[in-house]
Design an enzyme around this catalytic site. Structure first.
Site, PDB file in Angstrom:
ATOM      1  N   LYS A  36       0.815  -1.223   0.000  1.00 41.45           N
ATOM      2  CA  LYS A  36       0.000   0.000   0.000  1.00 41.45           C
ATOM      3  C   LYS A  36       0.848   1.272   0.000  1.00 41.45           C
ATOM      4  CE  LYS A  36      -0.726   0.058   4.991  1.00 41.45           C
ATOM      5  NZ  LYS A  36      -1.497  -0.596   6.058  1.00 41.45           N
ATOM      6  N   ARG A 131      -8.150   0.348  16.157  1.00 44.92           N
ATOM      7  CA  ARG A 131      -8.478   0.676  14.777  1.00 44.92           C
ATOM      8  C   ARG A 131      -9.557  -0.322  14.372  1.00 44.92           C
ATOM      9  NH1 ARG A 131      -4.116   1.017   9.855  1.00 44.92           N
ATOM     10  NH2 ARG A 131      -4.813  -1.119   9.575  1.00 44.92           N
TER      11      ARG A 131
END
Ligand code: PLP
Length: 377
Positions: A36, A131
């Site tokens: 990513k 998260r």
């Protein structure tokens, strides 16, 4: 060559992958390479695969698309929870995804069935980093629902740490993950393929020998790309930290005061810069700025150089410690980017990318041709 550009040494990335994969393998852990931060760059993904990662993961559909267009072997793992509105893309682009919401699982199942597929999922549990992830007490009810969805196969249980809350992987939280997985297996009489415990923050735990043996999957980006574990950003033994280098050109060199002249308000970004009065210094102005990179994440390869400021299009370097006349107009200065700087440089269309090092022999030829052999590697 026009500047700024980012040079990418694929041989170093391949080497780093081999080191990390080897270490994980000794402990029964398969590694998925995470692209990513490099926007799903196919050449980089292939270097990771040559280094032994079992598959490639990315957080964005656009990046998965780029990987596919570039011919990188599938199936891919989608790292970011897919949006309800994007389940069709998730199923189309990724064979496997990380999940935590019942409504999304249901929609994914329908999307998979529309394509005559079964979509694999790794359920993410919350272990304290706050998260993504469902609370452990919600796991059994969610699995109960998910098992009734014909388009979904639960391939594993996972957790993510050290990304938002900075919580480090430990024997205790990894044990908790394994206990949850085993409770789920006992309750439903199934066996999970994957217990996906860690990212680049878990390497120290593996080396310490205290990783519970059933954790068998890691999702690793930074340790392969930048050669660092991520709890303290220590260089990882045997890896390169400089597979990526950013190069910019000096536009102006002048002797100027270190403290601005005149009445001061805000700078271009709404800050009043702190005054350091160190008399005068030699300042080099480079064609690199906030439009290209996260400036705070750059370290000059030459330790005598110091970044003192940046605006959208200029970077200011104090070059006083370099030899007289060594840094002049037209000199190319090299920087090591950290994760944030690499992310920004990869994303900026103003920063050209130059890949080298499909194999080491070709790599050194390329590097000599480009004339940046005088680095500290
Ligand atoms: C980004 C990410 C990773 C990879 O993290 P690194 O620190 O680069 O190894 C792993 N898992 C998830 C869920 C991620 O979002």
């Amino acid at each position: 060559m026009t500047y700024p550009y980012l040079s990418i040494d694929l041989a170093k990335i391949e080497h780093n992958a081999r080191v990390i994969v080897g270490l994980c393998k000794e402990h029964g852990i398969a590694v998925t390479g995470v692209t990513k931060v490099v926007r799903g760059d196919p050449d980089i993904a292939r270097a990771m695969l040559r280094g032994g990662v079992v598959s490639i993961a990315d957080s964005r559909f656009e990046n998965l698309h780029r990987l596919r267009e570039g011919g990188v072997p599938e199936p891919y793992l989608l790292l970011r929870l897919p949006p309800l509105s994007g389940v069709d893309q998730a199923v189309e682009l990724a064979g496997l995804s990380l999940e935590s919401e019942p409504a999304v699982l249901e929609a994914l199942s329908e999307a998979a069935l529309r394509r005559d597929q079964v979509h694999q999922v790794i359920l993410m549990v919350e272990l304290g980093d706050l998260r993504e992830g469902l609370w452990p007490e919600d796991l059994i009810p969610l699995v109960d629902e998910a098992l009734a969805l014909p388009g979904i196969h639960i391939a594993g249980l996972g957790a993510n740490l050290a990304c938002l809350g900075g919580v480090m992987p430990s024997e205790a939280n990894m044990r908790r993950l394994v206990d949850l997985a085993e409770a789920m297996e006992d309750h439903f009489g199934l066996r999970l393929d994957w217990i996906s415990g860690i990212n680049s923050s878990g390497l120290d735990l593996i080396v310490s020998g205290r990783m519970p043996p059933r954790v068998n999957h890691a999702r690793i980006g930074e340790a392969i790309l930048l050669g660092r574990e991520t709890t303290r950003r220590h260089p990882w033994p045997g890896t390169f930290q400089d597979a990526f280098r950013l190069h910019a050109e000096v536009l102006e060199v002048k002797r100027k005061p270190t403290s601005p002249l005149g009445e001061r308000g805000e700078d271009a970004f709404g800050h009043v810069p702190p005054v350091e009065d160190g008399g005068e210094s030699w300042r080099a102005l480079l064609n690199l700025g906030r439009q290209d990179v996260a400036v705070e994440g750059l370290t000059p390869a030459d330790p005598r150089l110091r970044i003192t400021g940046a605006s959208s299009d200029y970077l200011v370097l104090d070059v006083s410690a370099a030899g007289e006349g060594e840094i002049k107009v037209g000199t190319v200065v090299d920087f090591h980017p950290n994760y944030a700087a690499l992310l920004a440089a990869m994303t900026s269309e103003y920063v050209k990318k130059e890949r080298a090092g499909r194999d080491s022999a070709r790599s050194s030829r390329q590097f000599m041709k480009w004339g940046f052999m005088n680095s500290d590697d």
